[in-house]
Design a protein around this motif. Structure first.
Motif, PDB file in Angstrom:
ATOM      1  N   PRO A 160       0.792  -1.229   0.000  1.00  0.00           N
ATOM      2  CA  PRO A 160       0.000   0.000   0.000  1.00  0.00           C
ATOM      3  C   PRO A 160       0.826   1.281   0.000  1.00  0.00           C
ATOM      4  O   PRO A 160       0.263   2.377  -0.021  1.00  0.00           O
ATOM      5  N   TYR A 161       2.145   1.182   0.031  1.00  0.00           N
ATOM      6  CA  TYR A 161       2.976   2.372   0.230  1.00  0.00           C
ATOM      7  C   TYR A 161       3.229   3.115  -1.081  1.00  0.00           C
ATOM      8  O   TYR A 161       3.361   2.521  -2.141  1.00  0.00           O
ATOM      9  N   GLU A 162       3.327   4.443  -0.976  1.00  0.00           N
ATOM     10  CA  GLU A 162       3.598   5.290  -2.127  1.00  0.00           C
ATOM     11  C   GLU A 162       4.337   6.540  -1.666  1.00  0.00           C
ATOM     12  O   GLU A 162       4.438   6.813  -0.467  1.00  0.00           O
ATOM     13  N   ASP A 163       4.858   7.305  -2.606  1.00  0.00           N
ATOM     14  CA  ASP A 163       5.546   8.547  -2.262  1.00  0.00           C
ATOM     15  C   ASP A 163       4.525   9.653  -1.986  1.00  0.00           C
ATOM     16  O   ASP A 163       3.416   9.637  -2.540  1.00  0.00           O
ATOM     17  N   TYR A 164       4.907  10.610  -1.155  1.00  0.00           N
ATOM     18  CA  TYR A 164       4.015  11.731  -0.841  1.00  0.00           C
ATOM     19  C   TYR A 164       4.839  12.956  -0.461  1.00  0.00           C
ATOM     20  O   TYR A 164       6.034  12.859  -0.166  1.00  0.00           O
ATOM     21  N   SER A 165       4.186  14.103  -0.473  1.00  0.00           N
ATOM     22  CA  SER A 165       4.829  15.357  -0.091  1.00  0.00           C
ATOM     23  C   SER A 165       4.604  15.627   1.390  1.00  0.00           C
ATOM     24  O   SER A 165       3.451  15.765   1.828  1.00  0.00           O
ATOM     25  N   VAL A 166       5.672  15.712   2.146  1.00  0.00           N
ATOM     26  CA  VAL A 166       5.553  16.030   3.573  1.00  0.00           C
ATOM     27  C   VAL A 166       4.956  17.434   3.736  1.00  0.00           C
ATOM     28  O   VAL A 166       4.114  17.662   4.607  1.00  0.00           O
ATOM     29  N   LEU A 167       5.386  18.366   2.888  1.00  0.00           N
ATOM     30  CA  LEU A 167       4.846  19.734   2.952  1.00  0.00           C
ATOM     31  C   LEU A 167       3.349  19.735   2.696  1.00  0.00           C
ATOM     32  O   LEU A 167       2.576  20.394   3.398  1.00  0.00           O
ATOM     33  N   GLY A 168       2.915  18.963   1.685  1.00  0.00           N
ATOM     34  CA  GLY A 168       1.483  18.870   1.396  1.00  0.00           C
ATOM     35  C   GLY A 168       0.710  18.277   2.553  1.00  0.00           C
ATOM     36  O   GLY A 168      -0.393  18.737   2.881  1.00  0.00           O
ATOM     37  N   ALA A 169       1.274  17.240   3.180  1.00  0.00           N
ATOM     38  CA  ALA A 169       0.608  16.600   4.314  1.00  0.00           C
ATOM     39  C   ALA A 169       0.458  17.565   5.484  1.00  0.00           C
ATOM     40  O   ALA A 169      -0.581  17.594   6.158  1.00  0.00           O
ATOM     41  N   ILE A 170       1.493  18.364   5.732  1.00  0.00           N
ATOM     42  CA  ILE A 170       1.469  19.302   6.865  1.00  0.00           C
ATOM     43  C   ILE A 170       0.473  20.433   6.614  1.00  0.00           C
ATOM     44  O   ILE A 170      -0.431  20.676   7.417  1.00  0.00           O
ATOM     45  N   VAL A 171       0.644  21.131   5.493  1.00  0.00           N
ATOM     46  CA  VAL A 171      -0.206  22.281   5.189  1.00  0.00           C
ATOM     47  C   VAL A 171      -1.654  21.845   4.955  1.00  0.00           C
ATOM     48  O   VAL A 171      -2.596  22.425   5.519  1.00  0.00           O
ATOM     49  N   GLY A 172      -1.830  20.816   4.131  1.00  0.00           N
ATOM     50  CA  GLY A 172      -3.175  20.370   3.796  1.00  0.00           C
ATOM     51  C   GLY A 172      -3.951  19.853   4.983  1.00  0.00           C
ATOM     52  O   GLY A 172      -5.139  20.177   5.145  1.00  0.00           O
ATOM     53  N   SER A 173      -3.313  19.067   5.834  1.00  0.00           N
ATOM     54  CA  SER A 173      -4.012  18.494   6.989  1.00  0.00           C
ATOM     55  C   SER A 173      -4.401  19.568   7.994  1.00  0.00           C
ATOM     56  O   SER A 173      -5.472  19.493   8.618  1.00  0.00           O
ATOM     57  N   TYR A 174      -3.542  20.563   8.158  1.00  0.00           N
ATOM     58  CA  TYR A 174      -3.861  21.657   9.089  1.00  0.00           C
ATOM     59  C   TYR A 174      -5.076  22.444   8.582  1.00  0.00           C
ATOM     60  O   TYR A 174      -5.994  22.755   9.354  1.00  0.00           O
ATOM     61  N   ILE A 175      -5.082  22.752   7.280  1.00  0.00           N
ATOM     62  CA  ILE A 175      -6.234  23.446   6.680  1.00  0.00           C
ATOM     63  C   ILE A 175      -7.484  22.586   6.796  1.00  0.00           C
ATOM     64  O   ILE A 175      -8.576  23.088   7.122  1.00  0.00           O
ATOM     65  N   PHE A 176      -7.342  21.292   6.537  1.00  0.00           N
ATOM     66  CA  PHE A 176      -8.476  20.373   6.643  1.00  0.00           C
ATOM     67  C   PHE A 176      -9.047  20.370   8.066  1.00  0.00           C
ATOM     68  O   PHE A 176     -10.261  20.370   8.258  1.00  0.00           O
ATOM     69  N   GLY A 177      -8.167  20.367   9.080  1.00  0.00           N
ATOM     70  CA  GLY A 177      -8.615  20.383  10.466  1.00  0.00           C
ATOM     71  C   GLY A 177      -9.437  21.619  10.799  1.00  0.00           C
ATOM     72  O   GLY A 177     -10.449  21.538  11.505  1.00  0.00           O
ATOM     73  N   ILE A 178      -9.015  22.769  10.279  1.00  0.00           N
ATOM     74  CA  ILE A 178      -9.791  23.999  10.478  1.00  0.00           C
ATOM     75  C   ILE A 178     -11.133  23.886   9.774  1.00  0.00           C
ATOM     76  O   ILE A 178     -12.186  24.256  10.317  1.00  0.00           O
ATOM     77  N   GLY A 179     -11.104  23.341   8.570  1.00  0.00           N
ATOM     78  CA  GLY A 179     -12.321  23.235   7.774  1.00  0.00           C
ATOM     79  C   GLY A 179     -13.394  22.369   8.402  1.00  0.00           C
ATOM     80  O   GLY A 179     -14.581  22.706   8.364  1.00  0.00           O
ATOM     81  N   ILE A 180     -13.001  21.240   9.006  1.00  0.00           N
ATOM     82  CA  ILE A 180     -14.024  20.336   9.548  1.00  0.00           C
ATOM     83  C   ILE A 180     -14.717  20.918  10.772  1.00  0.00           C
ATOM     84  O   ILE A 180     -15.873  20.563  11.055  1.00  0.00           O
ATOM     85  N   VAL A 181     -14.049  21.810  11.490  1.00  0.00           N
ATOM     86  CA  VAL A 181     -14.721  22.482  12.612  1.00  0.00           C
ATOM     87  C   VAL A 181     -15.768  23.448  12.071  1.00  0.00           C
ATOM     88  O   VAL A 181     -16.902  23.501  12.574  1.00  0.00           O
ATOM     89  N   LEU A 182     -15.413  24.210  11.046  1.00  0.00           N
ATOM     90  CA  LEU A 182     -16.367  25.142  10.440  1.00  0.00           C
ATOM     91  C   LEU A 182     -17.541  24.393   9.810  1.00  0.00           C
ATOM     92  O   LEU A 182     -18.693  24.820   9.917  1.00  0.00           O
ATOM     93  N   ALA A 183     -17.236  23.253   9.168  1.00  0.00           N
ATOM     94  CA  ALA A 183     -18.281  22.479   8.485  1.00  0.00           C
ATOM     95  C   ALA A 183     -19.162  21.709   9.460  1.00  0.00           C
ATOM     96  O   ALA A 183     -20.261  21.283   9.106  1.00  0.00           O
ATOM     97  N   GLY A 184     -18.669  21.503  10.685  1.00  0.00           N
ATOM     98  CA  GLY A 184     -19.451  20.764  11.672  1.00  0.00           C
ATOM     99  C   GLY A 184     -19.337  19.269  11.554  1.00  0.00           C
ATOM    100  O   GLY A 184     -20.150  18.520  12.098  1.00  0.00           O
ATOM    101  N   GLY A 185     -18.318  18.797  10.845  1.00  0.00           N
ATOM    102  CA  GLY A 185     -18.127  17.354  10.699  1.00  0.00           C
ATOM    103  C   GLY A 185     -16.954  17.060   9.787  1.00  0.00           C
ATOM    104  O   GLY A 185     -16.633  17.853   8.895  1.00  0.00           O
ATOM    105  N   CYS A 186     -16.311  15.915  10.010  1.00  0.00           N
ATOM    106  CA  CYS A 186     -15.206  15.502   9.149  1.00  0.00           C
ATOM    107  C   CYS A 186     -15.780  14.952   7.845  1.00  0.00           C
ATOM    108  O   CYS A 186     -16.977  15.084   7.584  1.00  0.00           O
ATOM    109  N   ALA A 187     -14.944  14.340   7.025  1.00  0.00           N
ATOM    110  CA  ALA A 187     -15.409  13.854   5.723  1.00  0.00           C
ATOM    111  C   ALA A 187     -16.561  12.859   5.873  1.00  0.00           C
ATOM    112  O   ALA A 187     -17.632  13.014   5.279  1.00  0.00           O
TER     113      ALA A 187
END
Length: 343
Positions: A68-95
């Protein structure tokens, strides 16, 4: 196609049903860790990760599930996940929380879901795809944490299992008041499916098993991976706009199954009803949905794809994303809930 519909749809149906009946949404779980110092749902999440981890890594070792392993961007994971965390509070629920609450009839969740799907589709296939590619080309590494360090992955699984057992046992040993319960209206199977209240740890165990089943269930259709929400959500928008039937894959029927499963659970429990939000909630839901779509696309996954699924195979991306999502939730919770309450 029939196999894809049945496999993805049935896993999604079970997942959505359990999510609705147990009220399992990690937005509230992460928020409660910060505001109420309540770690119950987070410990249940660790149970789900641990159960899935032991099972899926065994299947990988046996050759039932592909690498299951693949390459990924650490920068993308950090920035994107932080933005996602803010978003789910505003949206009132995770995905998944947004999908299953939409199945309960919450209009606010439908709004958040639409903008989440739209945001992820624009990032993955639309005008913002160049921006998505630009960020995710930096600091690219393999997410095989054990392979990078050069030790057996089972050492990590052992540590994860030990930590989870310690936290769960310590929690269960604490004395607690018995909660008042109403007399049962139903008996038999109907009571257990639509009325009985289940402990969050039980929910975590069941969700871990469903997440485990998702791996071979998707493998038989040619897809490598477990549960995932963001890319399938983007595929739905892509299909509706372009008519490209290739977008109708296992993941799409998974998320549609979540919606249907939640609806059936809510309807059977007498909890389904259309609920209109106020203007402020509409605004937050729309903004939150957009941030969810953008953040999850940059991070290469959401609370489920990264936080539940990738962590189970001891992916460094999964654990980085989980930590940054929690930090994003705490940041948004501070400014939305904590700071106003102090004034």
């Amino acid at each position: 196609m029939i196999l894809t519909i049945l496999s993805g749809g049935l896993v999604g149906l079970a997942f959505g049903f359990v999510l609705q009946r147990t009220r399992f949404c990690m937005t509230g779980g992460f928020r409660d860790m910060y505001i109420a110092k309540n770690y119950t749902l987070f410990y249940a999440f660790l149970i789900a990760i641990t159960v899935q981890s032991i099972g899926v890594l065994s299947l990988v070792q046996l050759g039932v599930v592909s690498n299951p392993y693949e390459d990924y961007s650490v920068l993308g994971a950090i920035v994107g996940s932080y933005i996602f965390g803010i978003g789910i509070v505003l949206a009132g629920g995770c995905a998944t929380g947004t999908w299953y609450r939409a199945g309960e009839g919450l209009i606010g969740s439908w709004i958040a879901l639409f903008f989440y799907m739209l945001g992820s589709a624009v990032m993955k296939f639309g005008s913002l795809n160049p921006l998505n590619k630009t960020l995710t080309q930096y600091w690219v590494i393999s997410d095989d944490l054990a392979g990078q360090i050069g030790i057996s992955v089972w050492y990590f699984v052992l540590v994860l299992t030990a930590v989870t057992l310690f936290l769960v046992v310590r929690y269960l040993k604490k004395p607690r008041r018995a909660a008042a319960t109403l007399p049962s209206k139903y008996t038999g199977l109907r009571h257990y499916l639509f009325e009985k209240t289940y402990h969050k740890f039980t929910a975590g165990l069941i969700i871990g098993l469903i997440a485990l089943i998702a791996w071979p269930a998707s493998e038989i259709t040619g897809r490598v991976g477990g549960l995932g929400i963001t890319t399938p959500s983007a595929h739905i928008i892509n299909y509706l706009v372009t008519g490209n039937s290739k977008m109708l894959n296992w993941g799409v029927f998974l998320v549609l199954g979540i919606l249907l499963g939640s609806y059936l659970a809510a309807k059977g429990a007498g909890e389904f009803r259309w609920r209109l939000p106020d203007v402020k909630t509409v605004q937050r839901s729309a903004i939150g949905g957009i941030l969810m779509g953008i953040g999850a696309s940059w991070a290469g996954g959401c609370t489920i794809g990264n936080g539940l699924t990738a962590t189970a195979v001891i992916s460094s991306k999964g654990w980085i994303a989980l930590l940054l999502t929690i930090l994003g939730v705490w940041t948004a919770s501070h400014f939305i809930f904590v700071k106003p309450s102090r004034k």
